[in-house]
Design a protein around this motif. Structure first.
Motif, short mmCIF file in Angstrom:
data_model
loop_
_atom_site.label_atom_id
_atom_site.label_comp_id
_atom_site.label_asym_id
_atom_site.label_seq_id
_atom_site.Cartn_x
_atom_site.Cartn_y
_atom_site.Cartn_z
N LEU A 239 -10.07 8.14 -14.36
CA LEU A 239 -10.22 9.58 -14.55
C LEU A 239 -9.05 10.39 -13.98
CD1 LEU A 239 -13.97 9.95 -13.47
CD2 LEU A 239 -13.08 9.69 -15.80
N SER A 240 -8.20 9.74 -13.18
CA SER A 240 -7.24 10.46 -12.34
C SER A 240 -5.85 10.52 -12.92
CB SER A 240 -7.20 9.81 -10.95
OG SER A 240 -8.48 9.81 -10.36
N ASP A 241 -5.30 11.74 -12.98
CA ASP A 241 -3.91 11.86 -13.43
C ASP A 241 -2.92 11.78 -12.27
OD1 ASP A 241 -4.55 15.30 -14.49
OD2 ASP A 241 -4.71 14.36 -12.52
N VAL A 242 -3.44 11.80 -11.03
CA VAL A 242 -2.60 11.58 -9.84
C VAL A 242 -3.33 10.60 -8.93
CG1 VAL A 242 -1.48 12.63 -7.83
CG2 VAL A 242 -1.68 13.92 -9.97
N VAL A 243 -2.62 9.59 -8.43
CA VAL A 243 -3.19 8.61 -7.52
C VAL A 243 -2.30 8.55 -6.28
CG1 VAL A 243 -3.83 6.18 -7.16
CG2 VAL A 243 -4.17 7.26 -9.41
N ILE A 244 -2.93 8.79 -5.11
CA ILE A 244 -2.19 8.83 -3.84
C ILE A 244 -2.81 7.80 -2.93
CG2 ILE A 244 -1.49 10.31 -1.92
CD1 ILE A 244 -2.19 12.72 -3.80
N SER A 245 -2.01 6.84 -2.45
CA SER A 245 -2.58 5.73 -1.67
C SER A 245 -1.88 5.59 -0.32
CB SER A 245 -2.46 4.42 -2.45
OG SER A 245 -3.13 3.38 -1.76
N GLY A 246 -2.70 5.32 0.73
CA GLY A 246 -2.16 5.15 2.07
C GLY A 246 -2.91 4.12 2.87
N VAL A 247 -3.16 2.96 2.28
CA VAL A 247 -3.87 1.88 2.97
C VAL A 247 -2.88 1.16 3.89
CG1 VAL A 247 -5.17 -0.26 2.72
CG2 VAL A 247 -5.49 1.61 1.07
N PRO A 248 -3.15 1.09 5.20
CA PRO A 248 -2.19 0.51 6.14
C PRO A 248 -2.27 -1.01 6.22
CG PRO A 248 -4.07 1.34 7.34
CD PRO A 248 -4.34 1.65 5.89
N GLY A 249 -2.01 -1.66 5.12
CA GLY A 249 -2.05 -3.12 5.11
C GLY A 249 -1.13 -3.69 4.05
N ASP A 250 -0.43 -4.77 4.38
CA ASP A 250 0.53 -5.33 3.43
C ASP A 250 -0.13 -6.11 2.31
OD1 ASP A 250 -0.32 -7.41 4.99
OD2 ASP A 250 1.67 -8.23 5.40
N CYS A 265 1.94 8.45 -9.35
CA CYS A 265 1.54 7.58 -8.24
C CYS A 265 2.40 7.86 -7.01
CB CYS A 265 1.63 6.11 -8.64
SG CYS A 265 0.52 5.66 -10.00
N ILE A 266 1.75 8.09 -5.88
CA ILE A 266 2.46 8.40 -4.63
C ILE A 266 1.94 7.48 -3.54
CG2 ILE A 266 2.90 10.17 -2.87
CD1 ILE A 266 2.44 12.28 -5.07
N ASN A 267 2.86 6.84 -2.81
CA ASN A 267 2.50 5.93 -1.73
C ASN A 267 2.86 6.59 -0.40
OD1 ASN A 267 1.89 3.18 -0.56
ND2 ASN A 267 4.01 3.45 0.11
N PHE A 268 1.85 6.79 0.50
CA PHE A 268 2.19 7.33 1.82
C PHE A 268 1.95 6.32 2.94
CE2 PHE A 268 -2.27 8.88 1.46
CZ PHE A 268 -2.78 8.50 2.69
N SER A 269 1.62 5.09 2.57
CA SER A 269 1.47 4.03 3.58
C SER A 269 2.85 3.52 4.00
CB SER A 269 0.66 2.87 2.99
OG SER A 269 0.67 1.76 3.86
N SER A 270 2.91 2.96 5.21
CA SER A 270 4.16 2.31 5.64
C SER A 270 4.39 1.03 4.85
CB SER A 270 4.11 2.00 7.13
OG SER A 270 2.98 1.19 7.43
N SER A 275 2.34 -2.26 -6.57
CA SER A 275 3.25 -3.35 -6.92
C SER A 275 4.37 -2.81 -7.81
CB SER A 275 2.49 -4.46 -7.65
OG SER A 275 1.98 -3.97 -8.88
N PRO A 276 5.50 -3.50 -7.92
CA PRO A 276 6.62 -3.02 -8.75
C PRO A 276 6.22 -2.74 -10.20
CG PRO A 276 7.32 -4.86 -7.38
CD PRO A 276 5.83 -4.74 -7.20
N GLU A 277 5.17 -3.42 -10.65
CA GLU A 277 4.73 -3.24 -12.05
C GLU A 277 4.13 -1.86 -12.31
OE1 GLU A 277 5.49 -7.24 -11.14
OE2 GLU A 277 3.98 -5.95 -10.18
N VAL A 278 3.93 -1.07 -11.25
CA VAL A 278 3.38 0.27 -11.45
C VAL A 278 4.27 1.08 -12.39
CG1 VAL A 278 4.55 1.35 -9.47
CG2 VAL A 278 2.36 2.26 -10.27
N LYS A 279 5.57 0.75 -12.40
CA LYS A 279 6.51 1.49 -13.25
C LYS A 279 6.28 1.24 -14.74
CE LYS A 279 9.76 -0.05 -10.47
NZ LYS A 279 11.07 -0.38 -9.84
N GLU A 280 5.50 0.20 -15.04
CA GLU A 280 5.16 -0.07 -16.44
C GLU A 280 4.08 0.89 -16.95
OE1 GLU A 280 6.70 -2.30 -18.22
OE2 GLU A 280 7.87 -3.24 -16.60
N LYS A 281 3.35 1.52 -16.02
CA LYS A 281 2.20 2.33 -16.42
C LYS A 281 2.29 3.79 -15.98
CE LYS A 281 -2.63 1.34 -17.29
NZ LYS A 281 -3.77 0.45 -16.98
#
Length: 329
Positions: A239-250, A265-270, A275-281
């Motif tokens: 449902l989301s046109d923006v996804v923001i993730s900050g899970v502190p785990g590798d 897609c925005i990543n604020f976790s360290s 994954s690199p494949e996010v650029k495909e979607k």
């Protein structure tokens, strides 16, 4: 021959930070001195030291003074009180975690609201959740917001996710956003801020999903929180046109098959939560936000100094007016 390269635009935090830095530099010119930020380091956390060193470097490169004080954690309370009472100190930042329990929350409240560049004082937190944007009745002094959530908002503004045609305060109306992380430091404040700006926000934690919103047609003044029993990422992400993730785990990665095509897609976790494949979607991908967070910290410090100078000028004006003899009519 068709070009089969991904059409995703990767936006780096450094490019976003440059515009904010220009704004900070313009504000500094009107102050004509170097505001002093004092950082307190009381833990052995290597990430905290890196952040402290990064803060100092950014301050020194951009016209601010920075002093790092390494203090035993049992002496930190007194050290903060001393800094509160030191007129030469303009801003205070504490590198958490220290005790990693409720005592850290107590320490957050010791820092003077007039020097709290992180926006963690009770008044600032109250204003943030209640959608109170100013500190004064005349609406001239903006409240201070926590640095990382504010950095994400500045990134969304840069990406034009905010619709500037709409009135200020409603500019995310029509946006559906998933925030993966509900920490008290970043995830929950971010969900509240986005919902207060008009978005429908799905806040996803390890155990459940909550929806933050201002009601149909944004009729409510501030956001409300609605539990979504049985919901998981499988319900929220499509449902989301923006996804923001900050899970502190590798180990954690956002499940790409659930992403809506063309999502931002925005990543604020360290760690890299995508994954690199996010650029495909995705249509836009911001892999890190750290450099924006540091500039937002300087921006908060500048605002605190500006508020202080304006208060001093107002006080001086009132004193001068009171000293003028009243002419009898």
């Amino acid at each position: 021959m068709a070009d089969d390269k991904p059409n995703c635009k990767v936006v780096l935090a450094n490019n976003i930070a440059k515009g904010l830095l220009e704004e900070v530099h313009e504000g500094l010119k009107k102050i004509n001195r170097k505001p002093l930020l004092v950082g307190f380091l009381s833990s052995a956390d290597p990430a905290a030291r890196v952040y402290a060193e990064w803060t100092g470097k950014t301050c020194n490169e951009n016209g601010f003074a920075f002093e790092l004080r390494e203090v035993d954690r049992d002496a930190l309370e007194d050290a903060l009180i001393d800094a509160n009472n030191d007129a030469s100190v303009d801003g205070i930042i504490v590198y958490y975690p220290i005790f990693n329990n409720r005592q850290d929350q107590y320490l957050q409240q010791i820092v003077s609201i007039d020097k709290d560049v992180e926006g963690l004082s009770h008044q600032y937190i109250f204003n943030m959740y209640q959608n109170v944007r100013f500190l004064d009745p005349a609406s001239t002094k903006k409240s201070i917001l926590p640095c990382t959530p504010l950095a994400v908002i500045k990134i969304l503004e840069y990406l034009r996710i905010y619709n500037t045609i709409l009135p200020y305060g409603n500019r995310l109306h029509g946006r559906t956003i998933t925030v993966i992380n509900r920490s008290e430091v970043v995830g929950r404040p971010l969900a509240a801020l986005l919902a207060n700006d008009g978005a429908c926000v799905y806040s996803v934690d390890v155990n459940d999903v909550q929806q933050f919103h201002r009601g149909e047609g944004l009729r409510k003044r501030r956001h409300e929180v609605e539990e979504k029993p049985g919901w998981t990422l499988e319900n929220a992400l499509p449902l989301s046109d923006v996804v923001i993730s900050g899970v502190p785990g590798d180990k954690y990665k956002v499940p790409l098959h659930l992403l809506r095509p063309g999502a931002v897609c925005i990543n604020f976790s360290s760690e890299r939560n995508f994954s690199p494949e996010v650029k495909e979607k995705a249509s836009i991908y911001v892999p890190a936000i750290g450099k924006v967070t540091i500039v937002v910290l300087l921006r908060n410090l500048l605002r605190i100094v500006q508020n202080k100078l304006e208060a001093e000028a107002q006080s001086a004006k009132q004193t001068e007016e009171a000293a003028v003899p009243q002419i009898a009519s």
